[in-house]
Enzyme design. Structure first.
Site, PDB file in Angstrom:
ATOM      1  N   ARG A   1      -2.786  -2.822  -6.970  1.00  0.00           N
ATOM      2  CA  ARG A   1      -2.290  -3.642  -5.888  1.00  0.00           C
ATOM      3  C   ARG A   1      -1.447  -4.772  -6.465  1.00  0.00           C
ATOM      4  NH1 ARG A   1      -2.629  -0.060  -2.995  1.00  0.00           N
ATOM      5  NH2 ARG A   1      -3.617   0.051  -0.949  1.00  0.00           N
TER       6      ARG A   1
ATOM      7  N   CYS B   1     -14.342   2.329  21.225  1.00  0.00           N
ATOM      8  CA  CYS B   1     -14.839   1.025  20.784  1.00  0.00           C
ATOM      9  C   CYS B   1     -16.307   0.858  21.153  1.00  0.00           C
ATOM     10  CB  CYS B   1     -13.991  -0.091  21.373  1.00  0.00           C
ATOM     11  SG  CYS B   1     -12.369  -0.189  20.600  1.00  0.00           S
TER      12      CYS B   1
ATOM     13  N   CYS C   1     -10.029  -2.566  20.789  1.00  0.00           N
ATOM     14  CA  CYS C   1      -9.877  -3.271  22.071  1.00  0.00           C
ATOM     15  C   CYS C   1     -11.216  -3.746  22.596  1.00  0.00           C
ATOM     16  CB  CYS C   1      -9.168  -2.377  23.089  1.00  0.00           C
ATOM     17  SG  CYS C   1     -10.231  -1.102  23.805  1.00  0.00           S
TER      18      CYS C   1
ATOM     19  N   CYS D   1     -12.738   0.430  25.250  1.00  0.00           N
ATOM     20  CA  CYS D   1     -12.597   1.867  25.489  1.00  0.00           C
ATOM     21  C   CYS D   1     -13.841   2.625  25.006  1.00  0.00           C
ATOM     22  CB  CYS D   1     -11.347   2.397  24.784  1.00  0.00           C
ATOM     23  SG  CYS D   1     -11.517   2.452  23.003  1.00  0.00           S
TER      24      CYS D   1
ATOM     25  N   HIS E   1       1.313  -3.989   5.831  1.00  0.00           N
ATOM     26  CA  HIS E   1       0.126  -3.984   6.701  1.00  0.00           C
ATOM     27  C   HIS E   1      -1.130  -4.435   5.957  1.00  0.00           C
ATOM     28  CE1 HIS E   1       0.123  -0.156   4.638  1.00  0.00           C
ATOM     29  NE2 HIS E   1      -1.175  -0.116   4.838  1.00  0.00           N
ATOM     30  N   GLU E   2      -0.974  -4.875   4.709  1.00  0.00           N
ATOM     31  CA  GLU E   2      -2.139  -5.373   3.983  1.00  0.00           C
ATOM     32  C   GLU E   2      -1.868  -6.851   3.742  1.00  0.00           C
ATOM     33  OE1 GLU E   2      -3.920  -2.253   1.165  1.00  0.00           O
ATOM     34  OE2 GLU E   2      -3.733  -4.008  -0.089  1.00  0.00           O
TER      35      GLU E   2
ATOM     36  N   CYS F   1       0.884  -1.186   0.000  1.00  0.00           N
ATOM     37  CA  CYS F   1       0.000   0.000   0.000  1.00  0.00           C
ATOM     38  C   CYS F   1       0.915   1.226   0.000  1.00  0.00           C
ATOM     39  CB  CYS F   1      -0.864  -0.035   1.257  1.00  0.00           C
ATOM     40  SG  CYS F   1      -1.712   1.508   1.643  1.00  0.00           S
ATOM     41  N   HIS F   2       0.395   2.350  -0.458  1.00  0.00           N
ATOM     42  CA  HIS F   2       1.265   3.523  -0.550  1.00  0.00           C
ATOM     43  C   HIS F   2       1.784   3.992   0.812  1.00  0.00           C
ATOM     44  CE1 HIS F   2       2.288   6.452  -3.904  1.00  0.00           C
ATOM     45  NE2 HIS F   2       3.260   6.374  -3.042  1.00  0.00           N
ATOM     46  N   THR F   3       1.035   3.697   1.876  1.00  0.00           N
ATOM     47  CA  THR F   3       1.483   4.109   3.219  1.00  0.00           C
ATOM     48  C   THR F   3       2.822   3.438   3.561  1.00  0.00           C
ATOM     49  OG1 THR F   3      -0.864   4.186   3.749  1.00  0.00           O
ATOM     50  CG2 THR F   3       0.644   4.474   5.586  1.00  0.00           C
TER      51      THR F   3
ATOM     52  N   CYS G   1      -9.909   3.541  18.374  1.00  0.00           N
ATOM     53  CA  CYS G   1      -9.656   2.867  19.657  1.00  0.00           C
ATOM     54  C   CYS G   1      -8.535   3.580  20.427  1.00  0.00           C
ATOM     55  CB  CYS G   1      -9.267   1.418  19.378  1.00  0.00           C
ATOM     56  SG  CYS G   1      -8.709   0.522  20.816  1.00  0.00           S
TER      57      CYS G   1
ATOM     58  N   ARG H   1      -5.332   2.511  18.268  1.00  0.00           N
ATOM     59  CA  ARG H   1      -5.457   3.301  17.034  1.00  0.00           C
ATOM     60  C   ARG H   1      -4.088   3.412  16.362  1.00  0.00           C
ATOM     61  NH1 ARG H   1      -6.908   9.400  18.763  1.00  0.00           N
ATOM     62  NH2 ARG H   1      -8.456   8.255  19.956  1.00  0.00           N
TER      63      ARG H   1
ATOM     64  N   CYS I   1      -6.569  -3.262   4.270  1.00  0.00           N
ATOM     65  CA  CYS I   1      -6.319  -1.813   4.389  1.00  0.00           C
ATOM     66  C   CYS I   1      -7.012  -1.045   3.282  1.00  0.00           C
ATOM     67  CB  CYS I   1      -4.826  -1.498   4.408  1.00  0.00           C
ATOM     68  SG  CYS I   1      -4.500   0.266   4.296  1.00  0.00           S
TER      69      CYS I   1
HETATM   70  P1  NAD Z   1      -1.553   5.232  -4.979  1.00  0.00           P
HETATM   71  O1  NAD Z   1      -0.190   5.812  -5.068  1.00  0.00           O
HETATM   72  O2  NAD Z   1      -1.798   3.938  -5.651  1.00  0.00           O
HETATM   73  O3  NAD Z   1      -2.602   6.291  -5.540  1.00  0.00           O
HETATM   74  C1  NAD Z   1      -2.502   7.671  -5.302  1.00  0.00           C
HETATM   75  C2  NAD Z   1      -2.937   8.387  -6.582  1.00  0.00           C
HETATM   76  O4  NAD Z   1      -3.017   9.795  -6.300  1.00  0.00           O
HETATM   77  C3  NAD Z   1      -1.974   8.224  -7.747  1.00  0.00           C
HETATM   78  O5  NAD Z   1      -2.659   7.749  -8.888  1.00  0.00           O
HETATM   79  C4  NAD Z   1      -1.410   9.638  -7.963  1.00  0.00           C
HETATM   80  O6  NAD Z   1      -1.129   9.907  -9.333  1.00  0.00           O
HETATM   81  C5  NAD Z   1      -2.548  10.496  -7.455  1.00  0.00           C
HETATM   82  N1  NAD Z   1      -2.156  11.846  -7.030  1.00  0.00           N
HETATM   83  C6  NAD Z   1      -1.069  12.224  -6.307  1.00  0.00           C
HETATM   84  N2  NAD Z   1      -1.081  13.561  -6.105  1.00  0.00           N
HETATM   85  C7  NAD Z   1      -2.202  14.044  -6.707  1.00  0.00           C
HETATM   86  C8  NAD Z   1      -2.774  15.333  -6.848  1.00  0.00           C
HETATM   87  N3  NAD Z   1      -2.201  16.400  -6.317  1.00  0.00           N
HETATM   88  N4  NAD Z   1      -3.936  15.436  -7.522  1.00  0.00           N
HETATM   89  C9  NAD Z   1      -4.542  14.359  -8.072  1.00  0.00           C
HETATM   90  N5  NAD Z   1      -4.042  13.105  -7.972  1.00  0.00           N
HETATM   91  C10 NAD Z   1      -2.883  12.961  -7.307  1.00  0.00           C
HETATM   92  O7  NAD Z   1      -1.913   5.139  -3.404  1.00  0.00           O
HETATM   93  P2  NAD Z   1      -3.050   4.323  -2.624  1.00  0.00           P
HETATM   94  O8  NAD Z   1      -2.475   3.049  -2.114  1.00  0.00           O
HETATM   95  O9  NAD Z   1      -4.295   4.304  -3.437  1.00  0.00           O
HETATM   96  O10 NAD Z   1      -3.249   5.265  -1.323  1.00  0.00           O
HETATM   97  C11 NAD Z   1      -3.807   6.566  -1.461  1.00  0.00           C
HETATM   98  C12 NAD Z   1      -3.618   7.374  -0.185  1.00  0.00           C
HETATM   99  O11 NAD Z   1      -4.392   6.819   0.886  1.00  0.00           O
HETATM  100  C13 NAD Z   1      -2.187   7.401   0.336  1.00  0.00           C
HETATM  101  O12 NAD Z   1      -1.932   8.689   0.856  1.00  0.00           O
HETATM  102  C14 NAD Z   1      -2.210   6.389   1.460  1.00  0.00           C
HETATM  103  O13 NAD Z   1      -1.171   6.629   2.389  1.00  0.00           O
HETATM  104  C15 NAD Z   1      -3.567   6.681   2.029  1.00  0.00           C
HETATM  105  N6  NAD Z   1      -4.182   5.669   2.894  1.00  0.00           N
HETATM  106  C16 NAD Z   1      -4.923   6.140   3.943  1.00  0.00           C
HETATM  107  C17 NAD Z   1      -5.573   5.273   4.773  1.00  0.00           C
HETATM  108  C18 NAD Z   1      -6.448   5.766   5.878  1.00  0.00           C
HETATM  109  O14 NAD Z   1      -6.945   4.948   6.651  1.00  0.00           O
HETATM  110  N7  NAD Z   1      -6.717   7.060   5.992  1.00  0.00           N
HETATM  111  C19 NAD Z   1      -5.460   3.887   4.526  1.00  0.00           C
HETATM  112  C20 NAD Z   1      -4.720   3.451   3.410  1.00  0.00           C
HETATM  113  C21 NAD Z   1      -4.093   4.347   2.601  1.00  0.00           C
HETATM  114 ZN    ZN Z   2     -10.666   0.526  22.014  1.00  0.00          ZN
END
Ligand code: NAD
Ligand code: ZN
Length: 471
Positions: free
Chosen positions: A464, A197, A191, A194, A161-162, A139-141, A205, A209, A269
């Protein structure tokens, strides 16, 4: 062609092992010779969690209704544990309580290729479980924290994490899980005790969290991974780039053992996050317009959520035009590349939609996209939901008049799903064919070639990439 009213291989879930007589309704075009088809249907469990032997069957009722012909059949089945499940149980008893040596992809330094190493994985402590990971995805994270450009660096670390796997052994006090259970680890936990939860509204959580800076387990403040005595840090409590990992029991969702782990692992994720961001947080109503910023896996899952909610316009925004062709498969109806305009993209969207979209979901991690996603919603009722993980020093800047004009901004982790309580039902959405996961999985590589998965993501080629553990 015949179809079956229950997910065909969920019997172990629904029935105890042993012999059962069950009535099934088979919808068919030709009412003949159901035996072979029944055998196929009952045994189409790709995870081989259980085997089902058909001892006999007898048609009881045939009906031709207006639209369908169906045959009621009384089937006598014997449900047995598969050899694979038995193998997992046997293995658990051999390794429980002992250190396991296994392969893991260690990030020694920020931005440097991961290195396959033999690591030692300590047994789980109180309220922890040790998982055998079978499939993991990128994942991108993971990539952000590996690059550590705008994040706190913590190395050496085991990212990931995925994933999907099975429980190998459990620590003291764990009663919800047992060896052999099929599970998805999650970067944020539940959990169940809390205030969060207990609240219906929150999945934040207190105890579990997401914490991206912590590299150790809560129980003793130490890592369960080491190489020759040197600790290797955990990542978001999951660290799935290892054949075995130790996770807090609150970060593990037990799922239907019939669900194919090589597909549903992406629900641990990204896909649940995007889907839930739309369905649980943005909540578009039928016929509304939704803008999705970022058409990676998370954004496309958000678009899928908009499609399921009955949105009539789904506007995909991305800087990478390669993403547009793919996004059509996810119900995105219009595309905007901010690079094609010499004005801010929010203005483009406001013009396209006569005042702004009803809902927007940001899935990029870019602060400028977050601001655009908020400013492009309609005044009076528009809601923007932020999902992307920002850089450490980012600050959100908008004119407060936007808020006075009754635009709402929200954010969400994991699409507001509670991992243990809600994730099993998202898996069932896939089992019931409401949700297609195959279209998110664009690449697959052996675990040993994990650096290729990073390349695909960095080049923007993959949604993915699934990695299959060989052991
Ligand atoms: P990814 O890299 O596959 O997709 C991101 C897309 O955003 C890409 O296609 C990229 O070209 C585009 N992009 C980047 N900057 C841009 C802009 N300024 N304008 C328009 N498009 C733009 O990533 P992903 O795996 O799909 O994850 C996306 C985001 O979600 C990441 O920041 C990731 O860390 C986050 N995320 C958050 C959570 C959460 O729980 N909040 C969970 C998982 C992932
Ligand atoms: Zn909790």
């Amino acid at each position: 062609m015949l179809s079956f009213p229950l997910p065909s291989a969920s019997f172990q879930h629904e029935y105890e092992l042993g012999m059962h007589v069950i009535e099934v309704k088979i919808i068919l075009e030709q009412a003949e010779g159901p035996h072979d088809n029944l055998v196929d249907l009952f045994n189409s469990d790709p995870t081989e969690a259980c085997r089902i032997e058909i001892l006999g069957h007898k048609p009881t009722h045939f009906c031709t209704a207006k639209r369908e012909k169906y045959l009621c059949v009384r089937v006598c089945v014997l449900i047995k544990k598969s050899s694979r499940s038995l193998k997992a149980k046997k293995m658990a008893s051999k390794t429980a309580g002992k250190v396991i040596r296994c392969k893991a992809a260690v990030a020694w330094e920020a931005g440097k290729p991961l290195v396959m190493e033999e690591v030692e994985v300590a047994p789980p402590q109180a309220n922890e479980v040790r998982l055998k990971i079978l499939f993991t995805a990128l994942c991108h994270t993971d990539v952000y924290f590996w690059e550590a450009k705008g994040q706190t660096p913590l190395f050496p670390r085991l990212f990931g994490h995925e994933a999907g796997g099975v429980v190998e052994s459990v620590g003291e006090g764990v009663t919800d899980l047992k060896p052999g259970d099929h599970v998805l680890p999650v970067f944020t936990g539940e959990c169940k005790e809390c205030a969060h939860c207990k609240s219906e509204e929150s999945n934040m959580c207190d105890l579990l969290r997401i914490n991206t800076d912590r590299g150790v387990m809560l129980n003793d403040g130490k890592s369960r991974f080491s190489i020759n005595g040197q600790p290797i840090y955990h990542f978001v409590g999951t660290s799935t780039f290892s054949e075995y990992t130790v996770v807090h029991v609150g970060c593990v969702a037990k799922i239907n053992p019939a669900a194919p782990l090589d597909k549903v692992c992406v629900l641990s994720c990204g896909i649940s996050t995007g889907l839930g961001a739309t369905l649980n947080v943005a909540k578009p109503y039928k016929g509304s317009s939704v803008a999705v910023f970022g058409l990676g896996a998370v954004g496309l899952a958000a678009a899928e959520g908009a499609r399921l909610a009955g949105a009539s316009r789904i506007i995909g925004v991305d800087l990478n035009p390669k993403r547009f062709a793919e996004a059509k498969k996810f119900g995105v109806t219009e595309f905007v590349n901010p690079k094609d305009y010499d004005k801010p993209v929010q203005e483009v969207i406001v013009e396209m939609t006569n005042g702004g979209v009803d809902r927007s979901v940001e899935c990029t991690g870019s602060i400028s996209a977050m601001i655009s996603a908020f400013e492009c919603v309609h005044d009076g009722w528009g809601v923007a939901v932020l999902v992307g993980v920002p850089n450490k020093d980012d600050a959100f800047k908008t004119h407060p008049i936007n808020l006075l004009n009754e635009k709402t901004i929200k954010g969400t982790f994991f699409g507001n799903y509670k991992p243990r309580s809600d994730l099993p039902s998202v898996v069932e959405m896939y089992m019931n064919k409401e949700l297609e996961l195959e279209k998110f999985i664009t690449h697959e590589v052996p675990f040993e070639e994990i650096n290729k998965a990073f390349e695909y993501m960095l080049k923007g080629e993959s949604l993915r990439c699934i990695m299959r553990m060989s052991a």
